[in-house]
Write a protein that holds these residues in place. Structure first.
Motif, PDB file in Angstrom:
ATOM      1  N   PRO A 289       0.802  -1.236   0.000  1.00  0.00           N
ATOM      2  CA  PRO A 289       0.000   0.000   0.000  1.00  0.00           C
ATOM      3  C   PRO A 289       0.831   1.282   0.000  1.00  0.00           C
ATOM      4  O   PRO A 289       0.498   2.241  -0.700  1.00  0.00           O
ATOM      5  CB  PRO A 289      -0.836  -0.136   1.275  1.00  0.00           C
ATOM      6  CG  PRO A 289      -1.000  -1.613   1.449  1.00  0.00           C
ATOM      7  CD  PRO A 289       0.298  -2.212   0.991  1.00  0.00           C
ATOM      8  N   GLY A 290       1.924   1.322   0.768  1.00  0.00           N
ATOM      9  CA  GLY A 290       2.733   2.529   0.796  1.00  0.00           C
ATOM     10  C   GLY A 290       3.373   2.845  -0.537  1.00  0.00           C
ATOM     11  O   GLY A 290       3.474   4.010  -0.938  1.00  0.00           O
ATOM     12  N   THR A 291       3.795   1.781  -1.247  1.00  0.00           N
ATOM     13  CA  THR A 291       4.381   1.982  -2.571  1.00  0.00           C
ATOM     14  C   THR A 291       3.327   2.448  -3.554  1.00  0.00           C
ATOM     15  O   THR A 291       3.584   3.334  -4.383  1.00  0.00           O
ATOM     16  CB  THR A 291       5.031   0.685  -3.067  1.00  0.00           C
ATOM     17  OG1 THR A 291       5.976   0.231  -2.107  1.00  0.00           O
ATOM     18  CG2 THR A 291       5.736   0.901  -4.405  1.00  0.00           C
ATOM     19  N   ARG A 292       2.157   1.850  -3.480  1.00  0.00           N
ATOM     20  CA  ARG A 292       1.062   2.274  -4.369  1.00  0.00           C
ATOM     21  C   ARG A 292       0.764   3.761  -4.183  1.00  0.00           C
ATOM     22  O   ARG A 292       0.616   4.505  -5.161  1.00  0.00           O
ATOM     23  CB  ARG A 292      -0.204   1.455  -4.082  1.00  0.00           C
ATOM     24  CG  ARG A 292      -0.132  -0.006  -4.451  1.00  0.00           C
ATOM     25  CD  ARG A 292      -1.503  -0.652  -4.290  1.00  0.00           C
ATOM     26  NE  ARG A 292      -1.433  -2.089  -4.448  1.00  0.00           N
ATOM     27  CZ  ARG A 292      -1.408  -2.729  -5.620  1.00  0.00           C
ATOM     28  NH1 ARG A 292      -1.443  -2.025  -6.737  1.00  0.00           N
ATOM     29  NH2 ARG A 292      -1.365  -4.042  -5.676  1.00  0.00           N
ATOM     30  N   LEU A 293       0.682   4.188  -2.942  1.00  0.00           N
ATOM     31  CA  LEU A 293       0.361   5.594  -2.677  1.00  0.00           C
ATOM     32  C   LEU A 293       1.481   6.502  -3.173  1.00  0.00           C
ATOM     33  O   LEU A 293       1.215   7.565  -3.748  1.00  0.00           O
ATOM     34  CB  LEU A 293       0.118   5.810  -1.187  1.00  0.00           C
ATOM     35  CG  LEU A 293      -0.228   7.244  -0.779  1.00  0.00           C
ATOM     36  CD1 LEU A 293      -1.484   7.742  -1.493  1.00  0.00           C
ATOM     37  CD2 LEU A 293      -0.388   7.350   0.739  1.00  0.00           C
ATOM     38  N   ALA A 294       2.724   6.090  -2.986  1.00  0.00           N
ATOM     39  CA  ALA A 294       3.841   6.903  -3.457  1.00  0.00           C
ATOM     40  C   ALA A 294       3.805   7.067  -4.968  1.00  0.00           C
ATOM     41  O   ALA A 294       4.038   8.165  -5.500  1.00  0.00           O
ATOM     42  CB  ALA A 294       5.165   6.276  -3.017  1.00  0.00           C
ATOM     43  N   LEU A 295       3.491   5.994  -5.691  1.00  0.00           N
ATOM     44  CA  LEU A 295       3.386   6.077  -7.144  1.00  0.00           C
ATOM     45  C   LEU A 295       2.239   7.001  -7.554  1.00  0.00           C
ATOM     46  O   LEU A 295       2.373   7.814  -8.478  1.00  0.00           O
ATOM     47  CB  LEU A 295       3.161   4.684  -7.733  1.00  0.00           C
ATOM     48  CG  LEU A 295       4.325   3.703  -7.619  1.00  0.00           C
ATOM     49  CD1 LEU A 295       3.862   2.297  -8.020  1.00  0.00           C
ATOM     50  CD2 LEU A 295       5.499   4.139  -8.495  1.00  0.00           C
ATOM     51  N   ALA A 296       1.098   6.872  -6.862  1.00  0.00           N
ATOM     52  CA  ALA A 296      -0.051   7.723  -7.183  1.00  0.00           C
ATOM     53  C   ALA A 296       0.248   9.187  -6.917  1.00  0.00           C
ATOM     54  O   ALA A 296      -0.141  10.070  -7.701  1.00  0.00           O
ATOM     55  CB  ALA A 296      -1.274   7.273  -6.382  1.00  0.00           C
ATOM     56  N   LEU A 297       0.961   9.478  -5.833  1.00  0.00           N
ATOM     57  CA  LEU A 297       1.277  10.865  -5.500  1.00  0.00           C
ATOM     58  C   LEU A 297       2.288  11.457  -6.475  1.00  0.00           C
ATOM     59  O   LEU A 297       2.218  12.650  -6.800  1.00  0.00           O
ATOM     60  CB  LEU A 297       1.790  10.953  -4.065  1.00  0.00           C
ATOM     61  CG  LEU A 297       0.738  10.704  -2.972  1.00  0.00           C
ATOM     62  CD1 LEU A 297       1.393  10.642  -1.610  1.00  0.00           C
ATOM     63  CD2 LEU A 297      -0.358  11.767  -2.997  1.00  0.00           C
ATOM     64  N   ASP A 298       3.241  10.651  -6.937  1.00  0.00           N
ATOM     65  CA  ASP A 298       4.150  11.139  -7.979  1.00  0.00           C
ATOM     66  C   ASP A 298       3.363  11.530  -9.228  1.00  0.00           C
ATOM     67  O   ASP A 298       3.592  12.576  -9.835  1.00  0.00           O
ATOM     68  CB  ASP A 298       5.169  10.060  -8.339  1.00  0.00           C
ATOM     69  CG  ASP A 298       6.328   9.968  -7.358  1.00  0.00           C
ATOM     70  OD1 ASP A 298       6.383  10.790  -6.421  1.00  0.00           O
ATOM     71  OD2 ASP A 298       7.174   9.076  -7.524  1.00  0.00           O
ATOM     72  N   SER A 299       2.438  10.651  -9.616  1.00  0.00           N
ATOM     73  CA  SER A 299       1.623  10.932 -10.797  1.00  0.00           C
ATOM     74  C   SER A 299       0.766  12.170 -10.592  1.00  0.00           C
ATOM     75  O   SER A 299       0.635  13.010 -11.490  1.00  0.00           O
ATOM     76  CB  SER A 299       0.740   9.722 -11.115  1.00  0.00           C
ATOM     77  OG  SER A 299      -0.074   9.964 -12.237  1.00  0.00           O
ATOM     78  N   LEU A 300       0.196  12.319  -9.397  1.00  0.00           N
ATOM     79  CA  LEU A 300      -0.612  13.495  -9.087  1.00  0.00           C
ATOM     80  C   LEU A 300       0.220  14.767  -9.163  1.00  0.00           C
ATOM     81  O   LEU A 300      -0.253  15.803  -9.650  1.00  0.00           O
ATOM     82  CB  LEU A 300      -1.236  13.361  -7.701  1.00  0.00           C
ATOM     83  CG  LEU A 300      -2.048  14.562  -7.211  1.00  0.00           C
ATOM     84  CD1 LEU A 300      -3.242  14.832  -8.112  1.00  0.00           C
ATOM     85  CD2 LEU A 300      -2.501  14.354  -5.760  1.00  0.00           C
ATOM     86  N   ALA A 301       1.462  14.697  -8.711  1.00  0.00           N
ATOM     87  CA  ALA A 301       2.333  15.873  -8.796  1.00  0.00           C
ATOM     88  C   ALA A 301       2.518  16.286 -10.255  1.00  0.00           C
ATOM     89  O   ALA A 301       2.419  17.469 -10.605  1.00  0.00           O
ATOM     90  CB  ALA A 301       3.681  15.578  -8.146  1.00  0.00           C
ATOM     91  N   GLY A 302       2.790  15.304 -11.123  1.00  0.00           N
ATOM     92  CA  GLY A 302       2.958  15.626 -12.534  1.00  0.00           C
ATOM     93  C   GLY A 302       1.690  16.139 -13.166  1.00  0.00           C
ATOM     94  O   GLY A 302       1.715  17.089 -13.969  1.00  0.00           O
ATOM     95  N   LEU A 303       0.567  15.529 -12.820  1.00  0.00           N
ATOM     96  CA  LEU A 303      -0.731  15.971 -13.343  1.00  0.00           C
ATOM     97  C   LEU A 303      -1.016  17.409 -12.934  1.00  0.00           C
ATOM     98  O   LEU A 303      -1.396  18.247 -13.762  1.00  0.00           O
ATOM     99  CB  LEU A 303      -1.807  15.021 -12.817  1.00  0.00           C
ATOM    100  CG  LEU A 303      -3.262  15.170 -13.275  1.00  0.00           C
ATOM    101  CD1 LEU A 303      -4.017  13.857 -13.036  1.00  0.00           C
ATOM    102  CD2 LEU A 303      -4.005  16.294 -12.560  1.00  0.00           C
TER     103      LEU A 303
END
Length: 305
Positions: free
Chosen positions: A7-21
């Motif tokens: 779960p922590g890795t999933r959230l980190a990936l999602a937050l990276d993507s959100l930053a770019g978005l």
């Protein structure tokens, strides 16, 4: 896929993507302001901060705040969209009506199905917010596609609107998986993978056309559209062509969207979210992140960041 995500890795990936978005969205939106010249971005000259983000980012923040293990919780997502949306962020009239109806208690399946005289929306709203969802599901493209459908259906009942959300979800999953595997995809590979998980229709056909385009940015924008109609059909294939072309270069991807014109905040949000899923937040210039309006305070608490 050859890895397990916690779960922590999933959230980190999602937050990276959100930053770019969000950076793509906020910077792209500045080029609707008179006096800001798209050509300047090619010379690394950006508008003065602060860069306000739009409905693209607001909806993506709602999506990230809803992410959890298991199926995407559509009821919780709809409730959050209805509760926090701010019409001045650039929502279209149809979206404002729908989200107000949801806020007032109308079930989201009824609100989504009633849009556009019962046709449902084929707009680019489901696509512009979807990249973090795909990054979260980087370990399975089919599951990213399935959850992309669930997330899109909350506001988009039209098949093309749903297809746009699915395509961006799969693209971000593919990009994040490539990052985790240490694999640099060949040109066109991302687009073909996305097309393979997108239902037949206009969006799908645009993706297959995009995969074969090897010419200039201007040619891609002319052949695919660049969001000027604000539909998934004329937004998603181009934005993902940009992401495929510039997967290792976040500034170049955003600049391509801006220079091409059209619905530049949305194309830059889509491309930015996918590219950041591959590069990580490290690929986004620090001064661009600093210039972007801070994300809403409720996001950190809701997502457990």
């Amino acid at each position: 896929m050859s890895f397990t995500l916690f779960p922590g890795t999933r959230l980190a990936l999602a937050l990276d993507s959100l930053a770019g978005l969000s950076v793509g969205d906020a910077l792209g939106a500045q080029y609707f302001v008179p006096g800001n010249k798209p050509a300047d971005l090619l010379e690394a000259r950006t508008p003065a901060p602060l860069w306000d983000w739009t409905d693209d980012t607001e909806q993506a923040c709602c999506l990230v705040a809803t992410l959890d293990e298991g199926d995407f919780d559509r009821d919780a997502f709809a409730d959050r969209l209805g509760a926090v949306f701010e019409p001045y962020r650039g929502y279209g009239p149809g979206a404002v009506v729908m989200l107000r109806q949801i806020r007032e208690g109308l079930p989201w399946p009824i609100a989504a199905a009633a849009a556009f005289n019962g046709q449902g929306s084929c707009g680019n709203g489901a696509a512009m917010r979807a990249a973090p969802l795909g990054a979260w599901h980087a370990d399975s493209l089919p599951h990213a596609a399935l959850q992309g459908v669930r997330a899109a259906e909350v506001t988009h009942a039209h098949p093309e609107g749903i297809a746009g959300g699915v395509a961006v979800s799969v693209a971000a999953a593919f990009a994040a998986a490539s990052r985790l595997n240490g694999h640099k995809p060949d040109p066109g590979q991302l687009l073909l993978a996305v097309a393979a998980h997108t239902a037949p229709g206009v969006v799908h056909d645009g993706l297959t056309t995009a995969a074969g385009l090897t010419g200039s940015l201007a040619e891609a924008a002319e052949r695919l559209g660049s969001g000027g109609q604000a539909t998934a059909q004329d937004t998603v294939p181009f934005a993902l062509w940009v992401a495929d072309r510039y997967l290792e270069d976040f500034p170049a991807a955003v600049a391509a969207c801006v220079v091409a014109g059209g619905d530049v905040d949305t194309t830059a949000a889509i491309a930015g979210g996918v590219v950041a899923a591959y590069t990580g937040i490290e690929g986004i210039p620090e001064d661009w992140l600093a210039a972007r309006e801070p994300l809403p305070a409720w996001l950190a608490a809701a997502s457990g960041e």
